[in-house]
Motif scaffolding. Structure first.
Motif, PDB file in Angstrom:
ATOM      1  N   GLU A 167      81.353  48.864  28.981  1.00  0.00           N
ATOM      2  CA  GLU A 167      81.069  48.014  28.769  1.00  0.00           C
ATOM      3  C   GLU A 167      81.079  47.560  26.965  1.00  0.00           C
ATOM      4  OE1 GLU A 167      75.703  46.577  27.477  1.00  0.00           O
ATOM      5  OE2 GLU A 167      76.603  46.542  29.369  1.00  0.00           O
ATOM      6  N   ARG A 168      80.251  48.688  26.012  1.00  0.00           N
ATOM      7  CA  ARG A 168      80.697  49.277  24.720  1.00  0.00           C
ATOM      8  C   ARG A 168      82.621  48.859  24.132  1.00  0.00           C
ATOM      9  NH1 ARG A 168      78.073  54.946  22.791  1.00  0.00           N
ATOM     10  NH2 ARG A 168      75.741  54.053  23.566  1.00  0.00           N
ATOM     11  N   ALA A 169      82.962  49.270  25.119  1.00  0.00           N
ATOM     12  CA  ALA A 169      85.410  49.514  25.520  1.00  0.00           C
ATOM     13  C   ALA A 169      85.249  47.635  25.309  1.00  0.00           C
ATOM     14  CB  ALA A 169      85.688  50.479  26.564  1.00  0.00           C
ATOM     15  N   GLY A 170      84.622  46.882  25.968  1.00  0.00           N
ATOM     16  CA  GLY A 170      84.654  45.874  26.020  1.00  0.00           C
ATOM     17  C   GLY A 170      84.193  45.371  24.725  1.00  0.00           C
ATOM     18  N   ARG A 171      83.102  45.413  24.254  1.00  0.00           N
ATOM     19  CA  ARG A 171      82.642  44.868  22.706  1.00  0.00           C
ATOM     20  C   ARG A 171      83.742  45.123  21.452  1.00  0.00           C
ATOM     21  NH1 ARG A 171      76.607  46.261  22.854  1.00  0.00           N
ATOM     22  NH2 ARG A 171      77.646  48.108  23.856  1.00  0.00           N
ATOM     23  N   ALA A 172      84.442  46.153  21.961  1.00  0.00           N
ATOM     24  CA  ALA A 172      85.077  46.743  21.124  1.00  0.00           C
ATOM     25  C   ALA A 172      86.423  46.099  21.142  1.00  0.00           C
ATOM     26  CB  ALA A 172      85.356  48.351  21.250  1.00  0.00           C
ATOM     27  N   GLY A 173      87.288  45.243  22.455  1.00  0.00           N
ATOM     28  CA  GLY A 173      87.873  44.800  22.468  1.00  0.00           C
ATOM     29  C   GLY A 173      87.228  42.797  22.240  1.00  0.00           C
ATOM     30  N   GLY A 174      86.761  43.072  21.525  1.00  0.00           N
ATOM     31  CA  GLY A 174      86.382  41.546  21.233  1.00  0.00           C
ATOM     32  C   GLY A 174      85.335  40.856  22.644  1.00  0.00           C
ATOM     33  N   TRP A 175      84.842  41.673  23.269  1.00  0.00           N
ATOM     34  CA  TRP A 175      84.436  40.930  24.962  1.00  0.00           C
ATOM     35  C   TRP A 175      83.141  40.515  24.356  1.00  0.00           C
ATOM     36  CZ3 TRP A 175      81.565  41.760  29.213  1.00  0.00           C
ATOM     37  CH2 TRP A 175      81.322  41.148  29.641  1.00  0.00           C
ATOM     38  N   SER A 176      82.859  39.401  25.438  1.00  0.00           N
ATOM     39  CA  SER A 176      81.408  39.582  25.172  1.00  0.00           C
ATOM     40  C   SER A 176      80.249  38.505  26.591  1.00  0.00           C
ATOM     41  CB  SER A 176      80.216  38.687  24.263  1.00  0.00           C
ATOM     42  OG  SER A 176      80.893  37.864  23.955  1.00  0.00           O
ATOM     43  N   ALA A 177      79.784  38.647  26.652  1.00  0.00           N
ATOM     44  CA  ALA A 177      79.070  38.345  28.080  1.00  0.00           C
ATOM     45  C   ALA A 177      78.931  37.054  27.344  1.00  0.00           C
ATOM     46  CB  ALA A 177      77.730  38.655  28.871  1.00  0.00           C
ATOM     47  N   GLU A 178      78.618  36.611  26.575  1.00  0.00           N
ATOM     48  CA  GLU A 178      78.537  35.375  26.842  1.00  0.00           C
ATOM     49  C   GLU A 178      79.757  34.172  25.871  1.00  0.00           C
ATOM     50  OE1 GLU A 178      77.079  31.785  24.914  1.00  0.00           O
ATOM     51  OE2 GLU A 178      75.577  33.143  25.916  1.00  0.00           O
ATOM     52  N   LEU A 179      80.981  35.256  25.642  1.00  0.00           N
ATOM     53  CA  LEU A 179      82.150  34.326  25.575  1.00  0.00           C
ATOM     54  C   LEU A 179      82.349  33.756  27.345  1.00  0.00           C
ATOM     55  CD1 LEU A 179      83.940  33.427  23.907  1.00  0.00           C
ATOM     56  CD2 LEU A 179      85.219  36.405  24.802  1.00  0.00           C
ATOM     57  N   SER A 180      82.124  34.977  28.157  1.00  0.00           N
ATOM     58  CA  SER A 180      82.421  34.366  29.369  1.00  0.00           C
ATOM     59  C   SER A 180      81.599  33.299  30.112  1.00  0.00           C
ATOM     60  CB  SER A 180      83.119  35.987  29.824  1.00  0.00           C
ATOM     61  OG  SER A 180      83.036  36.150  31.338  1.00  0.00           O
ATOM     62  N   ARG A 181      80.244  33.432  29.515  1.00  0.00           N
ATOM     63  CA  ARG A 181      79.829  32.340  30.326  1.00  0.00           C
ATOM     64  C   ARG A 181      80.506  30.997  29.826  1.00  0.00           C
ATOM     65  NH1 ARG A 181      75.486  34.953  28.285  1.00  0.00           N
ATOM     66  NH2 ARG A 181      74.605  36.783  29.844  1.00  0.00           N
ATOM     67  N   ARG A 182      80.498  30.722  28.282  1.00  0.00           N
ATOM     68  CA  ARG A 182      80.850  29.701  27.444  1.00  0.00           C
ATOM     69  C   ARG A 182      81.777  29.535  28.582  1.00  0.00           C
ATOM     70  NH1 ARG A 182      81.503  30.539  22.021  1.00  0.00           N
ATOM     71  NH2 ARG A 182      79.645  31.022  22.235  1.00  0.00           N
ATOM     72  N   ARG A 183      83.275  30.369  28.260  1.00  0.00           N
ATOM     73  CA  ARG A 183      84.550  29.778  29.188  1.00  0.00           C
ATOM     74  C   ARG A 183      84.025  29.382  30.448  1.00  0.00           C
ATOM     75  NH1 ARG A 183      90.399  33.652  29.376  1.00  0.00           N
ATOM     76  NH2 ARG A 183      91.414  31.735  31.015  1.00  0.00           N
ATOM     77  N   ALA A 184      83.352  30.076  31.483  1.00  0.00           N
ATOM     78  CA  ALA A 184      83.205  29.462  32.549  1.00  0.00           C
ATOM     79  C   ALA A 184      82.578  27.894  32.574  1.00  0.00           C
ATOM     80  CB  ALA A 184      81.848  30.479  33.191  1.00  0.00           C
ATOM     81  N   ILE A 185      81.522  27.881  31.376  1.00  0.00           N
ATOM     82  CA  ILE A 185      80.869  26.775  31.678  1.00  0.00           C
ATOM     83  C   ILE A 185      81.865  25.770  31.047  1.00  0.00           C
ATOM     84  CG2 ILE A 185      79.105  25.122  30.505  1.00  0.00           C
ATOM     85  CD1 ILE A 185      77.147  27.591  30.603  1.00  0.00           C
ATOM     86  N   GLU A 186      82.772  26.039  30.070  1.00  0.00           N
ATOM     87  CA  GLU A 186      83.303  24.525  29.099  1.00  0.00           C
ATOM     88  C   GLU A 186      84.895  23.980  30.885  1.00  0.00           C
ATOM     89  OE1 GLU A 186      85.841  26.148  26.195  1.00  0.00           O
ATOM     90  OE2 GLU A 186      84.649  26.403  24.962  1.00  0.00           O
ATOM     91  N   GLU A 187      85.686  25.737  31.595  1.00  0.00           N
ATOM     92  CA  GLU A 187      86.386  25.150  32.437  1.00  0.00           C
ATOM     93  C   GLU A 187      85.899  24.381  33.561  1.00  0.00           C
ATOM     94  OE1 GLU A 187      87.756  28.606  33.975  1.00  0.00           O
ATOM     95  OE2 GLU A 187      89.075  29.180  32.082  1.00  0.00           O
ATOM     96  N   ALA A 188      84.218  24.322  34.243  1.00  0.00           N
ATOM     97  CA  ALA A 188      83.832  23.787  35.485  1.00  0.00           C
ATOM     98  C   ALA A 188      83.494  23.065  34.965  1.00  0.00           C
ATOM     99  CB  ALA A 188      82.302  24.587  35.099  1.00  0.00           C
ATOM    100  N   PHE A 189      82.942  22.285  33.442  1.00  0.00           N
ATOM    101  CA  PHE A 189      82.989  20.552  33.239  1.00  0.00           C
ATOM    102  C   PHE A 189      84.297  20.063  33.367  1.00  0.00           C
ATOM    103  CE2 PHE A 189      78.315  21.726  31.846  1.00  0.00           C
ATOM    104  CZ  PHE A 189      77.643  20.969  32.738  1.00  0.00           C
ATOM    105  N   ALA A 190      84.895  21.200  32.039  1.00  0.00           N
ATOM    106  CA  ALA A 190      86.878  20.194  32.418  1.00  0.00           C
ATOM    107  C   ALA A 190      86.898  19.892  34.005  1.00  0.00           C
ATOM    108  CB  ALA A 190      87.510  21.016  31.803  1.00  0.00           C
ATOM    109  N   SER A 191      86.678  20.882  34.595  1.00  0.00           N
ATOM    110  CA  SER A 191      87.336  19.705  36.209  1.00  0.00           C
ATOM    111  C   SER A 191      86.639  19.326  36.947  1.00  0.00           C
ATOM    112  CB  SER A 191      87.610  21.238  36.839  1.00  0.00           C
ATOM    113  OG  SER A 191      85.836  21.473  37.307  1.00  0.00           O
ATOM    114  N   VAL A 192      85.733  18.808  36.090  1.00  0.00           N
ATOM    115  CA  VAL A 192      84.528  17.688  36.720  1.00  0.00           C
ATOM    116  C   VAL A 192      85.736  15.902  36.765  1.00  0.00           C
ATOM    117  CG1 VAL A 192      82.102  16.373  36.742  1.00  0.00           C
ATOM    118  CG2 VAL A 192      82.454  18.783  36.684  1.00  0.00           C
ATOM    119  N   TRP A 193      85.581  15.257  37.601  1.00  0.00           N
ATOM    120  CA  TRP A 193      85.958  13.680  37.047  1.00  0.00           C
ATOM    121  C   TRP A 193      85.483  12.813  37.920  1.00  0.00           C
ATOM    122  CZ3 TRP A 193      91.244  14.321  40.565  1.00  0.00           C
ATOM    123  CH2 TRP A 193      92.449  15.434  39.820  1.00  0.00           C
ATOM    124  N   ILE A 194      84.909  11.960  36.590  1.00  0.00           N
ATOM    125  CA  ILE A 194      84.458  11.303  36.876  1.00  0.00           C
ATOM    126  C   ILE A 194      84.751   9.935  37.755  1.00  0.00           C
ATOM    127  CG2 ILE A 194      83.014   9.546  35.937  1.00  0.00           C
ATOM    128  CD1 ILE A 194      82.957  11.535  33.482  1.00  0.00           C
TER     129      ILE A 194
END
Length: 194
Positions: A167-194
């Motif tokens: 976990e510390r190594a990931g944070r040192a590399g700039g990764w965070s759980a929030e960043l991962s969640r935000r990206r997953a949400i953006e990709e999910a909504f980007a794939s929704v077709w109306i």
């Protein structure tokens, strides 16, 4: 010639960094807290930068000499520990079995190297380098076996400690759980077709 002066300044920087790393060679486990260790690293990097740039060199040299005098035993012990680790890594790369004679913290003791036919550690004279032999050829890399120190010199830890390190190594590399969640949400909504 710009190339020659660039190469010369690179060689100067590397020589200074090597010298400072030989003197200021404490590890994280030498400090009671991570903050104190990070403060130590920051101070060492500031001194290194100032030496490279030629800022207040006489005062820095006096500070380095004072530190060397006050911490001579610790510096020699850290150099010996590093030499032992290099010798163990060399033995492992040649396929020789590791020795069971270790100290309390899991690092190989000096006695384990004395009986193995390898040379004892002799501290380097200030500024001189150790002529450590390097493995040659395309020998396969050794596979770590549990119980001994890992690549960073730590003894094998339980799963919780390994998870915390990852976990510390990931944070040192700039990764965070929030960043991962935000990206997953953006990709999910980007794939929704109306």
């Amino acid at each position: 010639m710009v190339v020659a002066s660039g190469t010369n300044s690179y060689a100067k920087e590397m020589a200074i960094r090597k010298r400072i790393a030989n003197i200021f060679n404490k590890r994280e486990d030498d400090f009671p807290s991570l903050k104190e260790y990070n403060d130590y690293l920051e101070e060492v990097e500031d001194m290194t930068f100032n030496l490279i740039e030629g800022i207040d060199v006489p005062a820095l040299e006096a500070k380095i000499a004072k530190y060397q005098e006050e911490n001579a035993e610790q510096i020699i012990n850290a150099r010996a520990r590093k030499a032992e680790e290099l010798a163990a890594a060399l033995a492992a790369s040649k396929g020789q079995p590791a020795h069971a004679d270790t100290t309390i913290d899991g690092a190989p003791s000096q006695n384990s190297l004395a009986g193995s036919g390898q040379s004892q550690y002799a501290p380097a004279i200030a500024g001189a380098t150790l002529g450590q032999p390097r493995p040659t050829g395309m020998a396969p890399q050794p596979i770590p076996v549990g119980g001994g120190p890992d690549m960073q010199g730590y003894a094998a830890d339980d799963k919780e400690m390994m998870k915390l390190r990852a976990e510390r190594a990931g944070r040192a590399g700039g990764w965070s759980a929030e960043l991962s969640r935000r990206r997953a949400i953006e990709e999910a909504f980007a794939s929704v077709w109306i």
